[in-house]
Write an enzyme that holds these catalytic residues in place. Structure first.
Site, PDB file in Angstrom:
ATOM      1  CB  ILE A  19      -0.954  -0.018   1.207  1.00 58.31           C
ATOM      2  CG1 ILE A  19      -1.986  -1.142   1.054  1.00 58.31           C
ATOM      3  CG2 ILE A  19      -1.663   1.333   1.354  1.00 58.31           C
ATOM      4  CD1 ILE A  19      -2.847  -1.350   2.290  1.00 58.31           C
ATOM      5  CG  ASP A  56      13.954   0.400  13.018  1.00 60.91           C
ATOM      6  OD1 ASP A  56      12.725   0.425  13.213  1.00 60.91           O
ATOM      7  OD2 ASP A  56      14.708  -0.454  13.523  1.00 60.91           O
ATOM      8  CE1 TYR A 150      -1.820  -5.342  11.281  1.00 57.85           C
ATOM      9  CE2 TYR A 150      -4.025  -6.255  11.087  1.00 57.85           C
ATOM     10  CZ  TYR A 150      -3.002  -5.481  10.577  1.00 57.85           C
ATOM     11  OH  TYR A 150      -3.175  -4.839   9.377  1.00 57.85           O
ATOM     12  CE  LYS A 154      -2.812  -1.845  11.081  1.00 60.01           C
ATOM     13  NZ  LYS A 154      -1.991  -0.734  10.516  1.00 60.01           N
ATOM     14  CB  THR A 185       0.226  -6.431   0.497  1.00 65.15           C
ATOM     15  OG1 THR A 185      -0.346  -6.992   1.690  1.00 65.15           O
ATOM     16  CG2 THR A 185      -0.607  -5.232   0.052  1.00 65.15           C
TER      17      THR A 185
END
Length: 260
Positions: A19, A56, A150, A154, A185
């Site tokens: 993306i 990073d 995760y 989000k 992806t």
């Protein structure tokens, strides 16, 4: 369609692939000068006319260094696209399988990195009366759809975008969120990515999992979302054509999320 972005400047994080690369390509095609941040910048970033910046964002003071370098290269920042994130930390199990270290790593990559970059870039964005677009996930709305750490990260990111819009909206900065469903992806397609790990955990071939993913997730199209489709939405939200749009979360998931 002319998005009226020619001559604008942008900082895109997580820009080397997927993306982020598609967003960088879409913005440069509109005449935007883009500082493209990635842990390992790829030759393709320079090839499409972006300014690669190796960083990073988990490192101390990395966000401040990135924004300082980008602002100096670009002469200011009109648009910030917070795309850095992804990954599942190697966890395909449930809640009890996630260690403190994995929680910290996943939260840092998918939420706190965006907080730090946004804080560092905000003075420039206030000066420009600019726009912020955060790339989240439908996992924020359907948290059972992915690894618990995760989707929790989000959810925090999506809430952050809404709260930040309230905080800076009257000062001229717009903040919106884009929440994709499964996108084509490396996260899904790479033989070492989350999709491959999930297939192994389920005991099914990787290609079979990918073929069945649209149906399994409730999508109404028979394919994954393309990165360029997400990028087109991000570019629109960053543009003056969306000047009345702020504090919103835009889902692009092929109809997977069924609630309003």
């Amino acid at each position: 369609m002319d998005l009226q972005l020619n001559g604008k400047t942008a900082l895109v994080t997580g820009a080397s692939r997927g993306i982020g690369l598609a967003v960088t390509r879409a913005l440069t095609a509109e005449g935007v000068r883009v500082a493209a941040a990635a842990r390992t910048p790829t030759p393709e970033l320079a090839a499409i006319g972006a300014i690669p910046v190796a960083v990073d964002l988990s490192a101390p003071a990395a966000a401040e260094r990135l924004v300082s370098e980008a602002a100096a290269e670009l002469g200011g920042i009109d648009i910030l696209v917070n795309n850095v994130g992804g990954g599942d930390g190697g966890v395909n199990g449930g809640f009890v399988d996630v260690t403190d270290a994995q929680w910290a790593q996943i939260m840092d990559l998918n939420f706190l990195a965006t907080v730090r970059v946004t804080r560092a870039a905000l003075p420039a964005l206030l000066t420009a009366r600019g726009a912020i677009v955060n790339v989240s996930s439908i996992g924020a709305r359907v948290p059972h759809s992915g690894p618990i750490a995760y989707t929790t990260a989000k959810a925090a990111l999506t809430a952050f975008g809404k709260a930040l819009a309230e905080d800076v909206g009257r000062q001229g900065v717009r903040v919106n969120t884009v929440s994709p469903g499964p996108v084509r992806t490396d996260m899904w397609e790479s033989p070492t990515g989350y999709g491959a790990g999930l297939a192994a955990a389920m005991g099914v071939p990787h290609d079979r999992l990918l073929a069945g993913l649209p149906t399994a997730t409730g999508m109404l199209i028979d394919r994954l979302v393309e990165p360029d489709e997400v990028a087109a939405l991000v570019a629109y939200l960053a543009s003056p054509l969306a000047s009345a749009t702020t504090g919103t979360d835009h889902i692009i998931d092929g109809g997977a999320v069924k609630t309003a």
